[in-house]
Design a protein around this motif. Sequence first.
Motif, PDB file in Angstrom:
ATOM      1  N   TYR A 191      -7.835 -13.187  60.915  1.00 46.05           N
ATOM      2  CA  TYR A 191      -6.884 -12.657  61.897  1.00 46.05           C
ATOM      3  C   TYR A 191      -5.873 -13.719  62.337  1.00 46.05           C
ATOM      4  CZ  TYR A 191      -4.990 -10.803  66.242  1.00 46.05           C
ATOM      5  OH  TYR A 191      -4.131 -10.394  67.237  1.00 46.05           O
ATOM      6  N   VAL A 192      -6.363 -14.905  62.664  1.00 46.91           N
ATOM      7  CA  VAL A 192      -5.479 -15.975  63.148  1.00 46.91           C
ATOM      8  C   VAL A 192      -4.495 -16.390  62.063  1.00 46.91           C
ATOM      9  CG1 VAL A 192      -5.380 -18.356  63.973  1.00 46.91           C
ATOM     10  CG2 VAL A 192      -7.170 -16.818  64.803  1.00 46.91           C
ATOM     11  N   ILE A 193      -4.987 -16.514  60.820  1.00 43.90           N
ATOM     12  CA  ILE A 193      -4.111 -16.915  59.713  1.00 43.90           C
ATOM     13  C   ILE A 193      -3.049 -15.851  59.467  1.00 43.90           C
ATOM     14  CG2 ILE A 193      -4.013 -17.339  57.225  1.00 43.90           C
ATOM     15  CD1 ILE A 193      -6.606 -18.798  57.406  1.00 43.90           C
ATOM     16  N   ASN A 194      -3.447 -14.583  59.587  1.00 41.79           N
ATOM     17  CA  ASN A 194      -2.456 -13.517  59.403  1.00 41.79           C
ATOM     18  C   ASN A 194      -1.397 -13.555  60.498  1.00 41.79           C
ATOM     19  OD1 ASN A 194      -1.801 -10.892  57.864  1.00 41.79           O
ATOM     20  ND2 ASN A 194      -1.756 -10.267  60.002  1.00 41.79           N
ATOM     21  N   VAL A 195      -1.826 -13.854  61.736  1.00 43.99           N
ATOM     22  CA  VAL A 195      -0.860 -13.989  62.834  1.00 43.99           C
ATOM     23  C   VAL A 195       0.107 -15.132  62.542  1.00 43.99           C
ATOM     24  CG1 VAL A 195      -0.579 -14.602  65.260  1.00 43.99           C
ATOM     25  CG2 VAL A 195      -2.352 -12.973  64.588  1.00 43.99           C
ATOM     26  N   LEU A 196      -0.405 -16.247  62.040  1.00 48.62           N
ATOM     27  CA  LEU A 196       0.446 -17.383  61.679  1.00 48.62           C
ATOM     28  C   LEU A 196       1.400 -17.012  60.549  1.00 48.62           C
ATOM     29  CD1 LEU A 196      -2.177 -20.289  61.780  1.00 48.62           C
ATOM     30  CD2 LEU A 196      -0.354 -19.838  63.440  1.00 48.62           C
ATOM     31  N   LEU A 197       0.905 -16.236  59.583  1.00 47.66           N
ATOM     32  CA  LEU A 197       1.739 -15.802  58.465  1.00 47.66           C
ATOM     33  C   LEU A 197       2.890 -14.933  58.945  1.00 47.66           C
ATOM     34  CD1 LEU A 197       2.305 -15.464  55.420  1.00 47.66           C
ATOM     35  CD2 LEU A 197       0.675 -13.566  55.429  1.00 47.66           C
ATOM     36  N   VAL A 198       2.562 -13.955  59.802  1.00 45.93           N
ATOM     37  CA  VAL A 198       3.594 -13.056  60.320  1.00 45.93           C
ATOM     38  C   VAL A 198       4.594 -13.817  61.190  1.00 45.93           C
ATOM     39  CG1 VAL A 198       4.025 -11.083  61.836  1.00 45.93           C
ATOM     40  CG2 VAL A 198       2.140 -11.001  60.189  1.00 45.93           C
ATOM     41  N   SER A 199       4.077 -14.746  62.013  1.00 45.04           N
ATOM     42  CA  SER A 199       4.964 -15.499  62.902  1.00 45.04           C
ATOM     43  C   SER A 199       5.816 -16.504  62.140  1.00 45.04           C
ATOM     44  CB  SER A 199       4.141 -16.230  63.968  1.00 45.04           C
ATOM     45  OG  SER A 199       3.257 -17.156  63.373  1.00 45.04           O
ATOM     46  N   ASN A 200       5.416 -16.832  60.921  1.00 41.38           N
ATOM     47  CA  ASN A 200       6.200 -17.770  60.103  1.00 41.38           C
ATOM     48  C   ASN A 200       7.112 -17.007  59.146  1.00 41.38           C
ATOM     49  OD1 ASN A 200       7.144 -19.704  58.251  1.00 41.38           O
ATOM     50  ND2 ASN A 200       5.309 -20.927  58.421  1.00 41.38           N
ATOM     51  N   SER A 201       6.542 -16.447  58.085  1.00 38.19           N
ATOM     52  CA  SER A 201       7.351 -15.734  57.083  1.00 38.19           C
ATOM     53  C   SER A 201       8.030 -14.510  57.675  1.00 38.19           C
ATOM     54  CB  SER A 201       6.465 -15.316  55.904  1.00 38.19           C
ATOM     55  OG  SER A 201       5.957 -16.438  55.235  1.00 38.19           O
ATOM     56  N   GLY A 202       7.269 -13.736  58.448  1.00 37.01           N
ATOM     57  CA  GLY A 202       7.840 -12.520  59.034  1.00 37.01           C
ATOM     58  C   GLY A 202       8.982 -12.819  59.976  1.00 37.01           C
ATOM     59  N   ALA A 203       8.791 -13.830  60.828  1.00 32.60           N
ATOM     60  CA  ALA A 203       9.841 -14.189  61.785  1.00 32.60           C
ATOM     61  C   ALA A 203      11.086 -14.709  61.084  1.00 32.60           C
ATOM     62  CB  ALA A 203       9.311 -15.241  62.758  1.00 32.60           C
ATOM     63  N   ILE A 204      10.892 -15.492  60.017  1.00 33.27           N
ATOM     64  CA  ILE A 204      12.033 -16.015  59.258  1.00 33.27           C
ATOM     65  C   ILE A 204      12.831 -14.876  58.646  1.00 33.27           C
ATOM     66  CG2 ILE A 204      12.675 -17.286  57.170  1.00 33.27           C
ATOM     67  CD1 ILE A 204      10.441 -19.251  57.803  1.00 33.27           C
ATOM     68  N   CYS A 205      12.137 -13.925  58.009  1.00 33.87           N
ATOM     69  CA  CYS A 205      12.822 -12.789  57.369  1.00 33.87           C
ATOM     70  C   CYS A 205      13.577 -11.949  58.395  1.00 33.87           C
ATOM     71  CB  CYS A 205      11.812 -11.921  56.624  1.00 33.87           C
ATOM     72  SG  CYS A 205      11.054 -12.722  55.200  1.00 33.87           S
ATOM     73  N   LEU A 206      12.889 -11.602  59.481  1.00 35.25           N
ATOM     74  CA  LEU A 206      13.492 -10.709  60.476  1.00 35.25           C
ATOM     75  C   LEU A 206      14.653 -11.386  61.193  1.00 35.25           C
ATOM     76  CD1 LEU A 206      13.082  -7.846  61.475  1.00 35.25           C
ATOM     77  CD2 LEU A 206      11.588  -8.732  63.266  1.00 35.25           C
ATOM     78  N   SER A 207      14.471 -12.626  61.625  1.00 37.64           N
ATOM     79  CA  SER A 207      15.544 -13.334  62.338  1.00 37.64           C
ATOM     80  C   SER A 207      16.726 -13.591  61.415  1.00 37.64           C
ATOM     81  CB  SER A 207      15.022 -14.654  62.909  1.00 37.64           C
ATOM     82  OG  SER A 207      14.537 -15.491  61.886  1.00 37.64           O
ATOM     83  N   SER A 208      16.457 -13.881  60.147  1.00 40.06           N
ATOM     84  CA  SER A 208      17.543 -14.100  59.190  1.00 40.06           C
ATOM     85  C   SER A 208      18.373 -12.833  58.996  1.00 40.06           C
ATOM     86  CB  SER A 208      16.984 -14.560  57.839  1.00 40.06           C
ATOM     87  OG  SER A 208      16.311 -15.789  57.964  1.00 40.06           O
TER      88      SER A 208
END
Length: 310
Positions: A191-208
């Motif tokens: 769960y924690v790793i998935n949260v880190l994944l979303v907050s990293n890759s997901g945030a980069i994609c969405l903010s970009s």
Amino acid sequence: MQQNHSVTEFILLGLTQDPMRQKMVFVIFLIFYVGTVVGNLLIIVTIKSSQTLRSPMYFFLFYLSLVDFCFSTSIAPRLIVDSLSAKKIIFYNECMTQVFALHLFDCMEVSVLILMALDRYVAICKPLHYPTIMRWQVCTILIVLAWVGSFIHAIAQITLALRLPFCGHNLIDHYCCDLQPLLKLACMDTYVINVLLVSNSGAICLSSLVILMISYIVILHSLRNHSAEGRKKALSTCTSHIIVVILSLGPCIFIYTRPPTTFPMDKMVTVFYTIGTPFLNPLIYTLRNAEVKSAMRKLWRIKIPTESKR
């Protein structure tokens, strides 16, 4: 860092288990990969050889084609070879390398798209200051920063992947190695790793995507003050960029900004942005760009007489 040596290799299920469909996958993706290599190398050679394509826009386009070539090469050859293999084995180190390469080149592509949007913003909204702002030194520094940022992102992703313990299960329901399918095999609470994944890759994609869409809205709004001819040329360039942005970031957002839930279309969405987008980008930029097409024709005319004299 937690090390685990109980799993030394993984088995990829690929896109299909049907022998006939596997042959179709081989033919289709071989054509796509050859087209990607030829198209992107043609743009790279044209920009390097042409004296007319010396603006920052083509400087960034050069790197976009280079990244697309590397991005596709990190995924497509393995998929093509595996489509003819009964057992698709990928070793642990090779799998981790693929995770690193996938995120490095994916993040770099997004970064170059942002730089291209910045270039168009300055060119259209601040034309008098364009030569000062987009100097070659500035463009070079921006590209270097993009590579550094992408490298840091890829290091973060591979660090998460290397911390996953595997206790014997090694069947990956995918055609390549990425964090999402690897999370399903890990013998720990992810769960924690998935949260880190979303907050990293997901945030980069969405903010970009948000940054790029806002920048193009501003650009298109400022075109009202341009002449009809200037507006037409700017619209053609911006339309190409917007299409590439949607093709690149849309699938990434779908994959990386959600809970660890598997959907049947996940593999096809990943295929689209890892193999389809690098194939389509050269077509979009050449078919819609008169300057690139003209430079390619001139390069072709120069090469033919040279070869015929030999």
